[in-house]
Design an enzyme around this catalytic site. Sequence first.
Site, PDB file in Angstrom:
ATOM      1  N   TYR A  58       0.645  -1.236  -0.114  1.00  0.00           N
ATOM      2  CA  TYR A  58       0.178   0.099  -0.092  1.00  0.00           C
ATOM      3  C   TYR A  58       0.812   1.333  -0.108  1.00  0.00           C
ATOM      4  O   TYR A  58       0.264   2.320  -0.283  1.00  0.00           O
ATOM      5  CB  TYR A  58      -0.815  -0.093   1.113  1.00  0.00           C
ATOM      6  N   LYS A 118       4.973 -14.388   2.839  1.00  0.00           N
ATOM      7  CA  LYS A 118       5.229 -15.310   1.744  1.00  0.00           C
ATOM      8  C   LYS A 118       6.633 -15.477   1.695  1.00  0.00           C
ATOM      9  O   LYS A 118       7.130 -15.053   0.567  1.00  0.00           O
ATOM     10  CB  LYS A 118       4.394 -14.753   0.694  1.00  0.00           C
ATOM     11  N   ASP A 148      -0.938 -17.708   2.714  1.00  0.00           N
ATOM     12  CA  ASP A 148      -2.067 -18.601   1.977  1.00  0.00           C
ATOM     13  C   ASP A 148      -2.648 -19.666   2.915  1.00  0.00           C
ATOM     14  O   ASP A 148      -3.963 -20.075   3.217  1.00  0.00           O
ATOM     15  CB  ASP A 148      -1.844 -19.284   0.658  1.00  0.00           C
ATOM     16  N   ASP A 165      -4.780  -6.403   5.835  1.00  0.00           N
ATOM     17  CA  ASP A 165      -5.922  -6.021   5.403  1.00  0.00           C
ATOM     18  C   ASP A 165      -6.853  -7.200   5.128  1.00  0.00           C
ATOM     19  O   ASP A 165      -7.882  -7.143   5.410  1.00  0.00           O
ATOM     20  CB  ASP A 165      -5.919  -5.084   4.174  1.00  0.00           C
ATOM     21  N   ASP A 195     -10.007  -9.271   7.599  1.00  0.00           N
ATOM     22  CA  ASP A 195     -11.437  -9.230   7.180  1.00  0.00           C
ATOM     23  C   ASP A 195     -12.260 -10.717   7.432  1.00  0.00           C
ATOM     24  O   ASP A 195     -13.114 -10.987   7.829  1.00  0.00           O
ATOM     25  CB  ASP A 195     -11.818  -9.053   5.624  1.00  0.00           C
TER      26      ASP A 195
END
Length: 361
Positions: free
Chosen positions: A138, A193, A225, A249, A253
Amino acid sequence: MSEYEIAVVHGDGIGPEVCAAAKSVVEAVPGLTGLNYVEYPGGANEYLRSGSALPTQTLEGCRKAHAVLHGATGIPGVTYADGTETGIEFGLQLRFALDLFANVRPIRLREGVRSRLAGRQAGDIDYVIVRENTEGLYAARGTGIILRDETATDTLVMTRKGIERVCRFAFELARSRNGAPGDGKKRVTCCDKANVLRSYAFFRRVFDEVAEQYPDIEVDYAYADAMTCYMVERPEHFDVIVTENMFGDIISDLAACTVGSMGMSPSGEVGDEHGFFQAAHGSAPTIAGQNIANPYGSILSAATMLEWLGKRHNDERLSAGARAIEAAVDQALRDPSGLTRDIGGQASTTDVTQRVISFLR
């Protein structure tokens, strides 16, 4: 008695409704005085009015305030020429301007709220996601390149300073908690990752260096993942999770849905000097103005604000106010009449607000 200035930015969509609910609850805490609220514009509607989602006067007001309380910003159809939303510029730029490097998102299943995970009860899910808030993918906001309408690039940015401070924040937070629900161990999980990209391998390496300074905290790892599976299959394993901006982010959620809905998810974005508090959900324009938005996330964010202010200024009044709001929310949720539509009930935004206030009194 100390006085504190709170910058209030209502924002867009359901933002004004949930922000007003949070403010009303804080104002109803018995004996809690000395909080002075100053309202400022910001978000997509402000962009339409003035051409800026974060006007200069709002930025300066937030900078001088002791804390910032926010509703939500963004309207999907209000975008820049490149297709990105204008309204979310308020929060994104505020993070950079005030150096709010740690986005703290508590994930807790509360009594009375049904988890979307079968068989999970209150107490089974209780962890915190610490999302690095000023770097990662971001950080490329507004600087990406589109070449001849054929190729698009955004650059993921990580620095040693940025990784060190957010990882240290996560370990210090783990020290202050009671450990993971599953085994009681104080644990920090690094979500990355590192098996694919050098930037994430660097994140993990710096994480390990910081971890050496905390031998009392168990170290844990998960690729992003796989993390989405673990959060569904064994959420009781987690205590504190630290991760890069975009991954934080996304996984927060998913995490919010395991404890009821996005409406149950508070957040506090903090740095060395400033704090910004809002629910983790968006502006939900499709339900704006209908008095059906879930205000619990915003109310709990306001409690987080009081807790942060109390610790920062050594003011037990504020800390006690935070505990009182937490307790009132827990009481409000124990009966179906305290549940909004997203968590299986019919209570309105104002119903919930008044119910929480009644338990405060």
